[in-house]
Write an enzyme that holds these catalytic residues in place. Structure first.
Site, PDB file in Angstrom:
ATOM      1  N   ILE A 106       0.853  -1.206   0.000  1.00 57.20           N
ATOM      2  CA  ILE A 106       0.000   0.000   0.000  1.00 57.20           C
ATOM      3  C   ILE A 106       0.887   1.254   0.000  1.00 57.20           C
ATOM      4  O   ILE A 106       1.778   1.373   0.845  1.00 57.20           O
ATOM      5  CB  ILE A 106      -0.885   0.028   1.270  1.00 57.20           C
ATOM      6  CG1 ILE A 106      -1.820  -1.170   1.311  1.00 57.20           C
ATOM      7  CG2 ILE A 106      -1.678   1.319   1.356  1.00 57.20           C
ATOM      8  CD1 ILE A 106      -2.622  -1.275   2.598  1.00 57.20           C
ATOM      9  N   LYS A 126       4.667   0.463  12.924  1.00 61.42           N
ATOM     10  CA  LYS A 126       4.103   1.156  11.750  1.00 61.42           C
ATOM     11  C   LYS A 126       3.337   2.406  12.172  1.00 61.42           C
ATOM     12  O   LYS A 126       3.402   3.448  11.504  1.00 61.42           O
ATOM     13  CB  LYS A 126       3.208   0.188  10.972  1.00 61.42           C
ATOM     14  CG  LYS A 126       4.016  -0.944  10.343  1.00 61.42           C
ATOM     15  CD  LYS A 126       3.143  -2.102   9.936  1.00 61.42           C
ATOM     16  CE  LYS A 126       3.966  -3.207   9.271  1.00 61.42           C
ATOM     17  NZ  LYS A 126       3.239  -4.453   9.113  1.00 61.42           N
TER      18      LYS A 126
END
Ligand code: NDP
Ligand code: HSE
Length: 436
Positions: A137, A206
């Site tokens: 992504i 993340k």
């Protein structure tokens, strides 16, 4: 500069072999996009004998990383070994030689990001790390470029493919997670140390990277509340489902003026919500910007080729920069280095949420009123209750969903509830989120 852009790859594992495949299979496409051939000059790995499912020309493989780091002809170094050391040393050395660096190493960037970002800034060298968050992504580029004109009010989503793969299989097949984790490892989704996945640490890595880029602030891992999926049982998945919810491991960041909320934990989301429809290794990251409104980025969050797709995107970006000698045009931190401002992270005790509680209670008549009395005393109101039929002499589950309340209150109530003689085991708490 040569008429080709030369790449040195360190780490020929799951992601590294995917990068080699894309650079080989799509060489012509990449050359037409970059304007020069992008050539894989060297691949360094500790093991250069294992079959990686791809053939490379003779002389490309080496066990000596200095064949890459010390080679002035190599323009871009791709670090895909993972972990803190020696990965950090390799990256710092490459940056100090003004080579462009591409990495997928979220653990390194979350734990030592400031040092790495500062080294890139000081060397005026490019650093690409698109693959560090969300696999294939393009979330990093969205934060640093596409959405750079927005104040982002929230970032929320599924950001660990392994956990989502495990939770999906547990939900669909009512299996416990031990053997499902082995499958995720076989597929190349899990970290070398899979506890990083199941304990929520990889998702927190993340989230730290995204908060850093979205809000222009350094964030330490210690400031992010992190809870993984290891305590989630098929029992809770089934009860949640009966009540219209699905359990997902979410990373959640909200900007509340000068304070940021940042947390990772299993979360009940409404089963009809798009977030509940994200299955298997897929990730979905929902962002809200003051100008753009809602954006959802969805795709495979782990695995060889999806992750390599992001790495190769960075290689192409850095190759273009080298051709045009336009290094460091986009700051890796998204904000100019001197414009970043430390923001504080809200204490977990102060966050507000709805809660799912599963109390295992003894078969006694006044149980519900006792527990609801304790919740009421702590200012927590109940939105629904599910009590299963009693079985003589056996503890029965009492499921309670609450309205929004403050974490400190629910934790105090839990202490009181767990101290009751009618409670046979520690009460399970799972937070709930009203996702769109
Ligand atoms: P792998 O373990 O499959 O590959 C790493 C490779 O690097 C192995 O072949 C390893 O050799 C080699 N290696 C380790 N240390 C050294 C060293 N000092 N010098 C040279 N080679 C070395 O990991 P992945 O490909 O899965 O992950 C690589 C990075 O990408 C990690 O940072 C990971 O977090 C990240 N990432 C992974 C994703 C995925 O889906 N797998 C997705 C997104 C990011 P050996 O096996 O002998 O130790
Ligand atoms: N182990 C990670 C995951 C790899 O499962 O999401 C992708 O970052």
């Amino acid at each position: 500069m040569d008429q080709v852009v030369k790449v040195g790859l360190i780490g020929f594992g799951t992601v590294g072999s995917g990068v080699v495949k894309i650079l080989q299979n799509n060489a012509d496409l990449i050359a037409r996009r970059v304007g020069r051939d992008v050539v894989l000059a060297k691949i360094a790995d500790l093991d250069v004998t294992t079959d990686r499912g791809v053939t490379v020309p003779t002389g490309v493989l080496t066990t000596n990383v200095n064949d890459i780091l010390d080679d002035p002809q190599i323009d871009i170094v791709v670090e895909l070994i993972g972990g803190h050391e020696p990965a950090k040393r390799f990256i710092l050395q490459a940056l100090s030689s003004k080579k462009g660096v591409v990495t997928a190493n979220k653990a390194l960037l979350a734990d030592h990001g400031e040092e790495v970002f500062e080294a890139a800034f000081n060397a005026q060298a490019d650093l690409g790390f698109e693959a560090s968050v969300g696999g294939g992504i393009p979330i990093i580029r969205s934060l640093t470029e596409g959405l750079a004109g927005n104040h982002l009010t929230s970032i929320m989503g599924i950001m660990n493919g392994t956990s989502n793969y495990i939770l999906t299989r547990m939900t669909e097949e009512a299996r416990d997670f031990g053997d499902i984790l082995q499958e995720a490892t076989r597929e190349g989704y899990a970290e070398a140390d899979p506890s990083l996945d199941i304990d929520g640490i990889d998702a927190a890595h993340k989230l730290v990277i995204m908060v850093n880029l979205a809000y222009g602030t350094p964030v330490s891992m210690g400031a992010v509340y992190t809870e993984g999926i290891s305590k989630i049982s098929t029992v809770d998945i089934a009860f949640a489902r009966e009540l219209g919810f699905t359990i997902k491991l979410l990373g959640i960041a909200k900007c509340l003026g000068q304070v940021i909320e940042a947390r990772v934990h299993p979360t009940l989301v409404p089963t009809e919500s798009p977030m509940a429809q994200v299955h298997g290794v897929y990730n979905a990251i929902h962002l809200v910007g003051d100008a753009v409104g809602d954006i959802v980025l969805y795709g495979q969050g782990a695995g060889s080729l999806p992750t390599a797709s992001a790495v190769v995107g960075d290689i192409i970006d850095l190759a273009r920069n080298r051709i045009h000698e336009s290094f460091s045009r986009v700051s890796p931190t998204s904000f100019q280095w001197e414009s970043r401002k430390p923001l504080s992270i809200k204490l977990m005790a102060e966050i507000e949420s709805r809660y799912y509680l599963r109390c295992m209670v003894k078969d006694e008549p006044s149980v519900l009123s006792t527990i609801s009395g304790i919740l009421g005393k702590h200012g927590i109101s109940i939105s629904s209750v599910l009590q299963k039929e009693r079985k003589q002499g056996q503890p029965v589950p009492l499921i309670i969903l609450t309205h929004r309340s403050i974490e400190r209150g629910i934790q105090s109530a839990l202490q009181d509830i767990n101290a009751l003689s009618i409670i046979s085991e520690s009460t399970t708490l799972i937070r709930m989120e009203d996702v769109e």
